[in-house]
Design a protein around this motif. Structure first.
Motif, short mmCIF file in Angstrom:
data_model
loop_
_atom_site.label_atom_id
_atom_site.label_comp_id
_atom_site.label_asym_id
_atom_site.label_seq_id
_atom_site.Cartn_x
_atom_site.Cartn_y
_atom_site.Cartn_z
N ALA A 1 0.81 -1.02 -0.02
CA ALA A 1 0.07 -0.03 -0.06
C ALA A 1 0.99 1.31 0.10
CB ALA A 1 -1.10 -0.21 1.24
N GLU A 2 1.91 1.09 0.68
CA GLU A 2 2.80 2.32 0.92
C GLU A 2 3.63 2.82 -0.63
OE1 GLU A 2 6.99 3.66 3.12
OE2 GLU A 2 5.50 2.52 4.24
N ASP A 3 3.91 1.56 -1.30
CA ASP A 3 4.60 1.70 -2.69
C ASP A 3 3.59 2.27 -3.41
OD1 ASP A 3 6.98 0.70 -1.93
OD2 ASP A 3 6.45 -1.66 -2.17
N GLN A 4 2.39 1.85 -3.42
CA GLN A 4 1.28 2.10 -4.40
C GLN A 4 0.67 3.55 -4.31
OE1 GLN A 4 -1.92 -0.55 -3.92
NE2 GLN A 4 -0.85 -2.20 -5.22
N ALA A 5 0.92 4.19 -3.00
CA ALA A 5 0.46 5.55 -2.43
C ALA A 5 1.60 6.59 -3.02
CB ALA A 5 0.53 5.70 -1.16
N ALA A 6 2.95 6.09 -2.98
CA ALA A 6 4.10 6.71 -3.46
C ALA A 6 3.91 6.85 -5.06
CB ALA A 6 5.49 6.17 -2.89
N LEU A 7 3.88 5.77 -5.58
CA LEU A 7 3.63 5.90 -7.12
C LEU A 7 2.47 6.96 -7.65
CD1 LEU A 7 4.13 1.99 -8.03
CD2 LEU A 7 5.50 4.06 -8.40
N ALA A 8 1.19 6.71 -6.96
CA ALA A 8 0.04 7.60 -7.03
C ALA A 8 0.48 9.15 -6.93
CB ALA A 8 -1.09 7.32 -6.33
N GLU A 9 1.29 9.32 -5.75
CA GLU A 9 1.54 10.88 -5.41
C GLU A 9 2.57 11.32 -6.72
OE1 GLU A 9 4.18 13.21 -2.31
OE2 GLU A 9 3.75 11.04 -1.76
N SER A 10 3.61 10.28 -6.99
CA SER A 10 4.45 10.79 -8.16
C SER A 10 3.52 11.12 -9.49
CB SER A 10 5.66 9.71 -8.34
OG SER A 10 5.22 8.53 -8.86
N ASP A 11 2.62 10.31 -9.72
CA ASP A 11 2.05 10.32 -11.18
C ASP A 11 1.22 11.60 -10.96
OD1 ASP A 11 2.75 7.91 -12.01
OD2 ASP A 11 0.95 6.74 -11.21
N ALA A 12 0.49 11.98 -9.70
CA ALA A 12 -0.13 13.21 -9.61
C ALA A 12 0.92 14.53 -9.76
CB ALA A 12 -0.50 13.36 -8.25
N ASP A 13 2.10 14.42 -9.42
CA ASP A 13 3.17 15.49 -9.46
C ASP A 13 3.42 15.47 -11.01
OD1 ASP A 13 3.36 15.82 -6.77
OD2 ASP A 13 5.32 14.59 -6.54
N VAL A 14 3.70 14.54 -11.71
CA VAL A 14 3.94 14.61 -13.07
C VAL A 14 2.74 15.44 -13.84
CG1 VAL A 14 4.15 13.25 -15.25
CG2 VAL A 14 5.46 12.91 -13.24
#
Length: 82
Positions: free
Chosen positions: A49-62
């Motif tokens: 879950a932590e990895d998925q949240a980090a990926l979602a955050e980076s996708d939002a930043d992009v």
């Protein structure tokens, strides 16, 4: 005691996992890093879950344009060095 004798003695103390890693290291000598990396098994461990949240955050930043190019980072760091 010769180097080979010392090595034989150390090998006897290795676990199977350590022996496999040592053989892998010996086999990789003389091999380019790219070839060595290509020979590694793909990481197929599921994301937590932590990895998925980090990926979602980076996708939002992009998506929001909150990124810095590699060229800009190099330029910024280069200007700080002088």
């Amino acid at each position: 005691m010769t180097a080979k004798e010392k090595l034989r003695a150390r090998v006897e103390d290795l676990s199977e996992q350590e022996a496999a890693a040592t053989l892998d290291f010996i086999a990789s000598r003389g091999q380019s890093f790219g070839d060595w990396l290509d020979a590694r098994p793909e990481d197929d461990e599921p994301l937590g879950a932590e990895d998925q949240a980090a990926l979602a955050e980076s996708d939002a930043d992009v998506a929001a344009g909150r990124t810095v190019s590699y060229a800009q980072v190099k330029q910024d760091l280069g200007s700080q060095a002088g």
